[in-house]
Design a protein around this motif. Structure first.
Motif: not given
Length: 417
Positions: A361-363, A375-382, A391-394
């Motif tokens: 999942l990409s947020l 404009h992209l402010l930030g991103r996280v992938v779990v 932490k994303e894997l956990e």
């Protein structure tokens, strides 16, 4: 002549004797019919003497003899209403097509036995279906609960005022034995001004019953979020934050005629400073039976907006990937001009259990300014070990190990792709 008189007297005596026997038999038959109908009516209730029971005990006393709480109660049509045709009732008025002389109230007491004679059971009523549901909001507290807050809100269209009533807080968990709590109320995104309740001394269950007013236009109302911060004042007059409640107004129907009374469990505030590009909080849940992956986007904080104004809108794009290929993406509603937007939006994706080792999942938190490029402010992938660590894997592994349970965590946003 004397013989004729004797014969006539014998005949008359026989006729009278026959009539007496007939009348006696008729009365006995009527009484038997009454007793039979009474036994049918009272069969659900255990009684020993029909006449004595109905003459000396009320209906409520009879029902108390029932050994089972959920025993059915007979629903009976009185004999005077048999065969009557009733039409629909309007405006709470009872209307009957034909007048019934037997419906006129009679003076003087009438025994229950007489009133039930000739009636018959048309069905039963289960008392369990008509019990009021108990309010368990003050008794059912989940494990690890740090308190619960009750409040109400309503909006006056003409004066453009948001009315907030702070009702009470229960089951606070202070750092010390004694607790003197008070509440600060914010209307986000404005975090510079707030309204504050009175301090309640030495109680874990404060009752406030205080009213507060925020001036906000109807156009901006649904973009706003209420924030309640519950504090404890110690003996040195220092303030300790016990918990918070975040309540977005965008999903509520607020009118002067619709006063909402709401309760929410307190949450611990993330006291760590925001990361370089900000942080995002969301929950994950996987239903292995339905093969459905659920994401609840809660809030973000510390975002580095290009400019803080109502022309800037911030939203979150949630994308389900498989082997780094896009499967499906969904977006939250945009929040205007806030570096700490609150969303509370839920998204579901179809994902087979066999795909969880290759899915992710990409947020992405995106900023949009009118007339300019997004404009992209930030991103996280779990996701699984193939794509993530730390932490994303956990978070992903905990979601799989706790099926059907929402697992909530904060994550650091980054610019790397």
């Amino acid at each position: 002549a004397e013989q004729a008189v004797a014969v006539a007297g014998g005949i008359i005596g026989g006729i009278l004797l026959f009539m007496l026997i007939g009348i006696t038999a008729y009365l006995l038959w009527k009484k038997f019919c009454h007793l039979l109908s009474y036994e049918k009516l009272t069969s659900p209730v255990k009684t020993t003497n029909a006449n004595a029971t109905f003459q000396h005990q009320s209906t409520s006393e009879i029902q108390l003899k029932s050994t089972s709480r959920s025993r059915s109660v007979p629903f009976i049509i009185p004999p005077t209403l048999h065969g009557r045709d009733w039409i629909n009732l309007t405006n709470e008025e009872q209307v009957q097509e034909d007048s019934d002389p037997y419906m006129i109230p009679q003076d003087g007491p009438r025994s229950s036995f007489h009133s039930l004679a000739g009636a018959y059971v048309v069905g039963t009523i289960n008392p369990e279906l008509y019990k009021f549901s108990e309010d368990k909001s003050e008794t059912d507290f989940p494990e690890g609960n740090i308190g619960r807050l009750w409040f109400s809100i309503e909006y006056e269209q003409e004066s453009e005022r948001l009315l907030v009533s702070l009702i009470k807080v229960r089951k606070l968990q202070p750092p010390a034995e004694s607790c003197s709590p008070f509440v600060k109320i914010y209307l986000l995104p404005d975090e510079r001004s707030y309204l504050q309740s009175k301090t309640k001394r030495r109680t874990l269950n404060p009752q406030f019953d205080e009213n507060f007013v925020f001036q906000v236009s109807s156009k901006m109302l649904l973009q706003r979020t209420l924030k309640f911060l519950v504090y404890h004042v110690d003996k040195q007059k220092k303030h300790h934050l016990l918990g918070q409640v975040i309540f977005p107004l965008k999903n509520e129907t607020l009118t002067g005629d619709n006063k909402l009374v709401i309760w929410r469990d307190l949450e611990k505030e993330n006291l760590e400073p925001p990361s370089e590009y900000g942080d995002i909080q969301f929950s994950l849940s996987y239903n292995d039976y339905l093969g459905r992956l659920t994401v609840v986007v809660l809030r973000a904080r510390g975002l580095k907006l290009q400019e803080e104004s109502h022309a800037v809108s911030v939203y979150v794009k949630v994308s389900l990937m498989n082997h780094n290929k896009l499967v499906k993406s969904k977006k939250t509603a945009a929040v205007l001009g806030s570096p700490n937007p609150v969303y509370n939006e839920t998204f579901s994706f179809k994902a087979d259990q066999t795909e969880l080792d290759t899915a992710s999942l990409s947020l992405s938190v995106l900023q949009n300014i009118k007339g300019e490029k997004t404009h992209l402010l930030g991103r996280v992938v779990v996701g699984p070990f193939m794509y993530t660590r730390g932490k994303e894997l956990e978070h992903w592994n905990e979601m799989i190990s706790k099926p059907k349970e929402l697992v909530k965590r904060w994550h650091t946003l980054c610019h790397s792709t």
